[in-house]
Design an enzyme around this catalytic site. Sequence first.
Site, PDB file in Angstrom:
ATOM      1  N   VAL A  16       0.830  -1.209   0.000  1.00 18.53           N
ATOM      2  CA  VAL A  16       0.000   0.000   0.000  1.00 18.53           C
ATOM      3  C   VAL A  16       0.864   1.258   0.000  1.00 18.53           C
ATOM      4  O   VAL A  16       0.667   2.168  -0.799  1.00 18.53           O
ATOM      5  CB  VAL A  16      -0.965  -0.007   1.204  1.00 18.53           C
ATOM      6  N   THR A 126      -5.523  -0.536   7.218  1.00 20.67           N
ATOM      7  CA  THR A 126      -6.877  -0.953   7.599  1.00 20.67           C
ATOM      8  C   THR A 126      -6.890  -1.171   9.104  1.00 20.67           C
ATOM      9  O   THR A 126      -6.154  -2.024   9.615  1.00 20.67           O
ATOM     10  CB  THR A 126      -7.250  -2.252   6.853  1.00 20.67           C
ATOM     11  N   ASN A 211     -14.480  -5.453   2.270  1.00 21.29           N
ATOM     12  CA  ASN A 211     -13.726  -6.706   2.193  1.00 21.29           C
ATOM     13  C   ASN A 211     -14.532  -7.903   2.703  1.00 21.29           C
ATOM     14  O   ASN A 211     -14.430  -8.997   2.151  1.00 21.29           O
ATOM     15  CB  ASN A 211     -12.405  -6.572   2.958  1.00 21.29           C
ATOM     16  N   LEU A 253     -17.091 -14.178  -7.734  1.00 25.89           N
ATOM     17  CA  LEU A 253     -18.039 -15.290  -7.766  1.00 25.89           C
ATOM     18  C   LEU A 253     -17.460 -16.461  -8.567  1.00 25.89           C
ATOM     19  O   LEU A 253     -18.186 -17.129  -9.292  1.00 25.89           O
ATOM     20  CB  LEU A 253     -19.372 -14.834  -8.368  1.00 25.89           C
ATOM     21  N   GLY A 260      -7.948 -16.458   0.466  1.00 24.96           N
ATOM     22  CA  GLY A 260      -6.762 -16.332   1.315  1.00 24.96           C
ATOM     23  C   GLY A 260      -6.194 -14.938   1.107  1.00 24.96           C
ATOM     24  O   GLY A 260      -6.952 -13.981   0.947  1.00 24.96           O
ATOM     25  N   CYS A 263      -5.499  -9.855   3.049  1.00 24.80           N
ATOM     26  CA  CYS A 263      -6.543  -8.931   3.514  1.00 24.80           C
ATOM     27  C   CYS A 263      -7.864  -9.585   3.913  1.00 24.80           C
ATOM     28  O   CYS A 263      -8.346  -9.360   5.023  1.00 24.80           O
ATOM     29  CB  CYS A 263      -6.801  -7.873   2.444  1.00 24.80           C
ATOM     30  N   LYS A 266      -8.116 -11.619   7.224  1.00 23.81           N
ATOM     31  CA  LYS A 266      -7.768 -10.780   8.394  1.00 23.81           C
ATOM     32  C   LYS A 266      -8.832  -9.717   8.637  1.00 23.81           C
ATOM     33  O   LYS A 266      -9.208  -9.463   9.784  1.00 23.81           O
ATOM     34  CB  LYS A 266      -6.383 -10.177   8.133  1.00 23.81           C
ATOM     35  N   LYS A 321      -2.622 -14.976  -5.621  1.00 22.63           N
ATOM     36  CA  LYS A 321      -3.270 -14.664  -6.895  1.00 22.63           C
ATOM     37  C   LYS A 321      -2.185 -14.339  -7.905  1.00 22.63           C
ATOM     38  O   LYS A 321      -1.026 -14.110  -7.501  1.00 22.63           O
ATOM     39  CB  LYS A 321      -4.267 -13.503  -6.732  1.00 22.63           C
ATOM     40  N   ARG A 328       1.356 -14.267   1.523  1.00 21.96           N
ATOM     41  CA  ARG A 328       0.778 -14.191   2.872  1.00 21.96           C
ATOM     42  C   ARG A 328      -0.607 -14.837   2.877  1.00 21.96           C
ATOM     43  O   ARG A 328      -1.473 -14.472   2.095  1.00 21.96           O
ATOM     44  CB  ARG A 328       0.684 -12.727   3.329  1.00 21.96           C
TER      45      ARG A 328
HETATM   46  P1  NAD Z   1       3.171  -4.669   4.105  1.00 19.20           P
HETATM   47  O1  NAD Z   1       3.475  -5.669   5.157  1.00 19.20           O
HETATM   48  O2  NAD Z   1       3.422  -5.021   2.679  1.00 19.20           O
HETATM   49  O3  NAD Z   1       3.966  -3.328   4.391  1.00 19.20           O
HETATM   50  C1  NAD Z   1       4.102  -2.742   5.637  1.00 19.20           C
HETATM   51  C2  NAD Z   1       5.421  -1.983   5.647  1.00 19.20           C
HETATM   52  O4  NAD Z   1       5.466  -1.153   6.809  1.00 19.20           O
HETATM   53  C3  NAD Z   1       6.643  -2.894   5.698  1.00 19.20           C
HETATM   54  O5  NAD Z   1       7.560  -2.532   4.689  1.00 19.20           O
HETATM   55  C4  NAD Z   1       7.215  -2.640   7.109  1.00 19.20           C
HETATM   56  O6  NAD Z   1       8.617  -2.785   7.179  1.00 19.20           O
HETATM   57  C5  NAD Z   1       6.792  -1.211   7.317  1.00 19.20           C
HETATM   58  N1  NAD Z   1       6.742  -0.797   8.716  1.00 19.20           N
HETATM   59  C6  NAD Z   1       6.268  -1.481   9.787  1.00 19.20           C
HETATM   60  N2  NAD Z   1       6.367  -0.737  10.898  1.00 19.20           N
HETATM   61  C7  NAD Z   1       6.919   0.441  10.542  1.00 19.20           C
HETATM   62  C8  NAD Z   1       7.275   1.611  11.258  1.00 19.20           C
HETATM   63  N3  NAD Z   1       7.078   1.745  12.565  1.00 19.20           N
HETATM   64  N4  NAD Z   1       7.836   2.623  10.574  1.00 19.20           N
HETATM   65  C9  NAD Z   1       8.055   2.524   9.237  1.00 19.20           C
HETATM   66  N5  NAD Z   1       7.733   1.446   8.514  1.00 19.20           N
HETATM   67  C10 NAD Z   1       7.166   0.405   9.150  1.00 19.20           C
HETATM   68  O7  NAD Z   1       1.657  -4.267   4.327  1.00 19.20           O
HETATM   69  P2  NAD Z   1       0.581  -3.876   3.191  1.00 19.20           P
HETATM   70  O8  NAD Z   1       0.124  -5.101   2.487  1.00 19.20           O
HETATM   71  O9  NAD Z   1       1.079  -2.717   2.404  1.00 19.20           O
HETATM   72  O10 NAD Z   1      -0.625  -3.405   4.111  1.00 19.20           O
HETATM   73  C11 NAD Z   1      -0.557  -2.203   4.841  1.00 19.20           C
HETATM   74  C12 NAD Z   1      -1.939  -1.892   5.369  1.00 19.20           C
HETATM   75  O11 NAD Z   1      -2.807  -1.639   4.263  1.00 19.20           O
HETATM   76  C13 NAD Z   1      -2.599  -3.015   6.161  1.00 19.20           C
HETATM   77  O12 NAD Z   1      -3.378  -2.448   7.164  1.00 19.20           O
HETATM   78  C14 NAD Z   1      -3.480  -3.701   5.140  1.00 19.20           C
HETATM   79  O13 NAD Z   1      -4.582  -4.332   5.720  1.00 19.20           O
HETATM   80  C15 NAD Z   1      -3.924  -2.522   4.306  1.00 19.20           C
HETATM   81  N6  NAD Z   1      -4.289  -2.881   2.924  1.00 19.20           N
HETATM   82  C16 NAD Z   1      -3.532  -3.767   2.229  1.00 19.20           C
HETATM   83  C17 NAD Z   1      -3.875  -4.072   0.922  1.00 19.20           C
HETATM   84  C18 NAD Z   1      -3.068  -5.087   0.137  1.00 19.20           C
HETATM   85  O14 NAD Z   1      -3.576  -5.544  -0.895  1.00 19.20           O
HETATM   86  N7  NAD Z   1      -1.869  -5.442   0.539  1.00 19.20           N
HETATM   87  C19 NAD Z   1      -4.992  -3.464   0.318  1.00 19.20           C
HETATM   88  C20 NAD Z   1      -5.721  -2.545   1.047  1.00 19.20           C
HETATM   89  C21 NAD Z   1      -5.365  -2.249   2.370  1.00 19.20           C
END
Ligand code: NAD
Length: 451
Positions: A16, A126, A211, A253, A260, A263, A266, A321, A328
């Site tokens: 993100v 999120t 979601n 669908l 899995g 997101c 969780k 996917k 994950r």
């Molecule tokens: P991710 O695990 O890919 O990335 C998180 C990043 O944050 C990592 O690089 C980690 O090292 C860094 N980080 C952790 N703690 C930190 C800190 N204190 N300071 C600086 N950096 C730090 O996670 P993601 O998949 O990008 O998801 C992030 C959020 O967005 C989650 O809440 C997720 O639910 C939400 N989200 C994810 C998606 C998706 O498809 N991946 C879609 C929509 C929303």
Amino acid sequence: MKNLGQEILMVGTGYVGLVTAVGLAELGHTVACNDIDPRRIEDLQNGIPPFLEPGVPELLRKGIDARRLSFSQNLAEAYSGQRYVCVAVQTPIGMDGKTDLSAVHTAVRGIARVVDRPTLVVIKSTVPVDVFSTLSMLPEVIESGHLTFIACPEFLAEGTAMWDFFHPRRTIVGSDNEEYSREIAGLFHGLGGSYVITDAKTAQLIKYSANTFLATRVAFINEISQICDQYSIDAHDVVTALTMDPRVGNTYLNPSIGFGGPCLPKDLAALIQCSTDRGVTTPLLSGVATQNIAHLQYRIDEMVRSLGDGRKVAVLGLSFKPDTDDVRNSFSLTIIQHLLDAGITVHAMDPHAIRAAARFLEHPELRYFDNVLAAAAGTDLQIFFTPWSQFGSLDLDRLAAVVARPNIYDCMRSISQTKAVEAGFAYHGVGQVNGGRTKPTFEVSDNPALH
Ligand code: NAD
């Protein structure tokens, strides 16, 4: 509402954070990115993305060259008085079944310590409904007195994340201060779709609702697919006719193994928890979670029956996917673990996700391959999991020639049943009529309108 050309600080450069940073830079903002992972920061400084995501490498390079993107492991170094600080760190489910907010808390505490003026902290992660009441009470936040939290949940899907950034259906911004919300919405000016300006709790619940609704659709069609199995009905035929009704819609669908990924499971668990905290029972949402796990087991049982007395399996596709290397909570790894636990040797293959998978799963009876033929050689069952496009153009005669037993289990219709049977495979496709029966009639044609 237009608010372009701003200085923004992005905390967290995962799927993100990086996609959003790269997109904001392309819109003309200058984005300083911070992450606690030193290797990630070093790679990003050299223009190397930490994950597979179409479109990111090009825009990352462009942003760096234009000096609109920079990366630092040191938050104080990345901070230069930016009014806008985005938080995009992970929010997994902890061992206690609740959302683990430790990364968000650490990020927010760090921000509170470094900022020296009024700052809008945009939470892209999120997070549970009403989390801002907790964040506002963190000692560092109270002491700083400079932070205002704004919810701006993210809706991108991995594999199409960059496209999703530039084509949002809606940009949702939630806070107690309408003016601030409009300021944040203006950072995304020009992307199309709708703006939704609301309060923070509504914004957070919208994200969870989106979601969990998608998860519900997947669980629903998988339950239908099990009923179809018992009547020798092709579930895909049912879906084709079902989705002709615009009230039903046509996404999420597809009969499958289950949902899995990082997101849906969780966020479903988190919403159930948020509801329980407020004394609301959620039989439907809990049923979706239960169905998803039961369905996975139902499909694994089918795979094991297809294997018979065989001892070697190829699992083709590891990411949850296609077009991402994210493993994950990928059910591919769950299937592999199940097979290994049963004493089966597994050849695991993926074009991009081997490194990521190997971090989660190492075993003496597990070998990784990046080539289908090499992985399938000598196996008694070939499970096609992730529907990578390259699987569709496989030479099935060559595949049949290298396996010990030509025996396909197709989770997501990667392979044509007809071609597989022609090449001599026993074929089992999820949601398909299997076992060599003649396909019943299913024809779709136009019915001319009266006028
Ligand atoms: P991710 O695990 O890919 O990335 C998180 C990043 O944050 C990592 O690089 C980690 O090292 C860094 N980080 C952790 N703690 C930190 C800190 N204190 N300071 C600086 N950096 C730090 O996670 P993601 O998949 O990008 O998801 C992030 C959020 O967005 C989650 O809440 C997720 O639910 C939400 N989200 C994810 C998606 C998706 O498809 N991946 C879609 C929509 C929303």
